[in-house]
Design an enzyme around this catalytic site. Structure first.
Site, short mmCIF file in Angstrom:
data_model
loop_
_atom_site.label_atom_id
_atom_site.label_comp_id
_atom_site.label_asym_id
_atom_site.label_seq_id
_atom_site.Cartn_x
_atom_site.Cartn_y
_atom_site.Cartn_z
N CYS C 82 0.86 -1.39 -0.09
CA CYS C 82 -0.08 -0.06 0.04
C CYS C 82 0.82 1.25 0.00
CB CYS C 82 -0.99 0.03 1.13
SG CYS C 82 -1.76 -1.71 1.38
N ILE C 208 -11.72 0.07 -0.08
CA ILE C 208 -10.83 -0.23 -1.06
C ILE C 208 -11.37 0.60 -2.41
CG2 ILE C 208 -9.56 -1.99 -2.45
CD1 ILE C 208 -8.53 -1.71 0.40
N LYS C 327 -9.72 7.16 4.78
CA LYS C 327 -10.97 6.89 5.29
C LYS C 327 -12.21 7.48 4.48
CE LYS C 327 -14.19 5.11 7.74
NZ LYS C 327 -15.03 5.28 6.47
N HIS C 331 -9.05 4.63 -0.75
CA HIS C 331 -7.66 3.95 -0.71
C HIS C 331 -7.38 3.24 -1.91
CE1 HIS C 331 -3.89 2.24 0.54
NE2 HIS C 331 -4.46 1.21 1.22
#
Ligand SMILES: [Zn+2]
Ligand SMILES: [Zn+2]
Lengths: 126, 381, 381, 126
Positions: C82, C208, C327, C331
């Site tokens: 990530c 995601i 959040k 992401h």
């Protein structure tokens, strides 16, 4: 894969409106002149074999379709990587005239069965 | 631009090591390279790898650095398909040349022997276009076979002439203790070997191997201080072509081979005639032959013929692939480009434990995809 | 060391785009960044991505560069789970600072919406140790949950206090037109949301996402010539910790967060108190809280409590995650670190289209794994 | 996976012979002092829960075992990431004493069924 259905089934390439270059697969800008002024064009449904191979050692998922005849076909509009069908490996030759036909590909690893354009020998008298 | 030197090299054997893990192979190469450098401590660990996702492992820089006692160092993975190793050395070069780091380790590693052949073949095809090529079931051998047939027809190259490449590779690799396939073969063996993807035969193809190789790169100051035999990275260049083969301008030449070699030669202020020894990327005989031409060692269409006439072996200039190349040394995919740099550095230092060339100037070229990502590196004693 | 500037930024929306391909998202971001730079032509295309292997595509630099009309340029992929985006910006920085390139594009992209949630969850776990953690079925949420429980017990932090983080994120992200989840939430919403991996709840977790972001980096000379609002990369640092969580020295601190921030601050000759705006990597509330402390914005154990007391919102110094953070912005795994740089650059230029902070100095921190690969970047107007 | 059988089944960690640090999983050099002078050591078969989680949203392949109780267990020798078994989620607590037991893990994506060490509550009177 379903996302690509129209492109794969209609053999859509790209034409550069700046320099005229046509290419496949479609891209967002021209490889020759970098212009983003491009449009989708149909590549046509027939062409000639430029080069080909017969794949005896398949990749995972294509075991049952082996041997595969893979060719690079020039449709006049652009070159297309494709499978040849309705023909035996030893009948294929460079320069052979072929035409597009819709066939199924191997099941993808996530269980989808895509339909794609393959090429078969051109029928001259039909 | 600041000068960057290779001051340490380390390799594991190349082969299929069912009992060894990726991290274990990487540690062997990295520890050997650190020891060879005079025990420099890397600030960065740059890892090159293509297919560790098939073993469900990413984040390799953290995995390998920490396994080797380098917690708190910096790093990341560089991927450019089979060309990952060369690209990672380029990144390591830029980290030192920029001043961001004084000592960088580049560790190439690949571990595929736990996967089946069709799985690995599918994985290697991730270097091609997943949307427009993979649905046709084309293998990596198949893509290169399209190039090989085209090249042989265009330049009227005979099967016997193409076969001289793998014969020479096995002749060289026979003496390389690290090599995966250490046996001599004949032109007749090549021509009678099974067809993988017509016209590519088994003996035109490299084996897919496990293996790890590492180099330690450092600045001029540290190189002189800690090492008696630093080798300068005199030039380095990378170039991209399309991932797909359909939109290529030419099938018988790799644009990215030409461009990356031109960039590396320009930086080094050298030309192909200056090169004493080169390691080229012969995943298939056709790749070796085409890049021999594209780098500038042979006129277009003459690569295979010149090899068949006896060129490029020991005593000639340049000598090509004294390691045995991918064909005999093997092809530990993401590590191959780092192996090439280790081998040429050892040739220039005079301590390569196989066919010895010597000389002042060496070159490596590492290919990702069917010529879609290529890095050329020029090394100078 | 030569100075490196960000002179162009471009982002796609963050979300789930079933009808769009990876290359399509990447092109949107790259073209926007090139246009924003005053039409500079990148010599290198550095791509960051974690999980394109799940769509059977590697070799992304070649794929994206050629799709965008940059055939013949150079490039490769950088991967650090990530944390790939931040690591790729560091590589881009070194390419410019070394003199290897004058103009570099860094393109972060991730496209996972075609995979199922368990598939993506398994893929994200490739950031953990495949040999010693994956056999236990631990998810990425689960690993972070181990940290969260430990932290809350050690520092006696209440569930209500931990919940202040996601509430603030959604308050900020509500105004960000690029954000994936644009809705306000309350502490009560967080506490009543479903448990993913106890004590982590749904509203502690980032979504995601699909998305792409790009930056154009260049040298001082070109930055001044082509751009009115260049932003300097004043400092940059990366650090590694173990991939596994078992061998960590501490569970309530990320060693790599501390080390990478120290390295970046040292290079920038700045300290945490100089930072006006920061984008931290809050894949889970606990990551935001722990790195707030490790970077130096809060004393150990006080991160969650200070957020609950009203710190770090607009008007404070520093303002944390005006984008909404992972959040709320979302992401897009391998692209996240590049999004952060785009957002902070726009804050310093004054043209971020959401919550506006202004200021002189910004910071981004991008995490790979459970704190195993972290890059910190300091930007200065 | 079979390559790791001995390590996973015997809870083998590494001890640094230079500084004495013990760590799991095993590594080729010490994270604290970088010494390569390390040896394999058994971590013991019982310990205490340092922290734990109950995973409700499983990763691919572990759906049928959900919810999973995952804990970090301190065996005295070193910390081990493991699964807890023979216990309900709401019975677990930090500080709980547990002991090792051999159980099967989920089938791997390539069809292998690994046996691994899990931990269960320590039986006090048996
Ligand atoms: Zn054009
Ligand atoms: Zn030690």
């Amino acid at each position: 894969m379903w996302r690509l259905k129209d492109i794969l089934l209609n053999l859509v390439g790209t034409k550069c409106l700046n320099c005229g270059h046509v290419f496949y697969p479609p891209k967002a800008a021209c490889p020759k002149c970098s212009s983003r002024n491009v449009k989708k064009v149909s590549l046509g449904t027939s062409g000639k074999v430029i080069t080909y191979t017969v794949v005896n050692v398949p990749i995972e998922g294509f075991e049952s379709m082996s041997p595969l005849i893979i060719a690079l076909v020039d449709t006049g509009g652009g070159k297309v990587l494709t499978q040849l069908t309705n023909v035996k490996p030893d009948e294929v030759y460079v320069g052979m005239e072929v035409e597009a036909t819709v066939r199924r590909s191997a099941t993808t690893l996530d269980g989808y069965v895509p339909y794609i354009i393959k090429f078969k020998p051109k029928e001259r008298y039909s | 631009m600041s000068k960057v030197y290779v001051v340490g090299v380390g390799m594991s054997n190349v082969g299929r090591f069912y009992e060894r893990s990726l991290r274990d192979l990487a540690a062997e190469a990295l520890f050997k390279a650190i020891d060879d450098s005079g025990n420099l401590t890397p600030e960065y660990v740059v890892v090159s790898n293509m297919l560790s996702s098939q073993a469900e492992q990413e984040n390799l820089a953290s995995l390998i650095a920490d396994y080797c006692g380098l917690r708190g160092s910096s790093g990341f993975k560089v991927e450019a398909a089979c060309g990952s190793g060369g690209a990672a050395v380029l990144v390591g070069y830029s980290l030192v040349a920029s001043g961001l780091a004084k000592v960088v380790a580049v560790v190439g590693v690949e571990k595929l022997s736990e996967r089946t052949t069709p799985e690995v073949a599918r994985g290697l095809a991730y270097a091609a276009d997943a949307d427009f090529e993979l649905p046709y079931g084309i293998s990596f051998s198949g893509l290169n076979a399209l190039v090989m047939r085209y090249y042989m027809m265009k330049y009227n190259v005979k099967r016997e002439e193409m076969s001289a490449w793998p014969v020479l590779m096995h002749e060289n690799g026979y003496y390389n203790p690290y090599a995966h396939l250490r046996m001599r073969i004949t032109v007749d063996d090549v021509i009678k070997s099974p067809v993988i993807a017509d016209p590519i035969r088994l003996l035109d193809s490299c084996p897919i191997s496990d293996g790890a190789a590492a180099v330690i790169l450092t600045s001029e100051e540290l190189a002189r201080k800690y090492n008696d035999t630093p080798v300068l990275i005199a030039g380095i260049g990378n170039a991209l072509d399309s991932t797909d083969i359909s939109s290529r301008y030419e099938l018988d030449t790799f644009l990215a081979s030409k461009l990356s070699a031109e960039r590396a030669f320009k930086l080094a202020k050298l030309s192909p005639k200056d090169v004493d020894v080169a390691e080229l990327h012969d995943a298939y005989s056709i790749n070796g032959v085409v890049t021999l031409e594209d780098v500038g060692f042979a006129p277009k269409g003459m690569g295979a013929k010149l090899v068949a006439e006896g060129r490029f072996r020991i005593g000639d200039k340049p000598v090509i692939n004294p390691s045995g190349g991918l064909k005999s040394r093997g092809h530990p995919v993401g590590a191959t480009g780092v192996y090439q740099v280790c081998e040429v550095v050892m040739q220039l230092r005079g301590d390569f434990p196989g066919v010895k060339v010597g000389g002042e100037v060496g070159l490596t070229q590492n290919i990702g995809g069917v010529g879609s990502n290529i890095t050329t590196i020029i090394l100078r004693r």
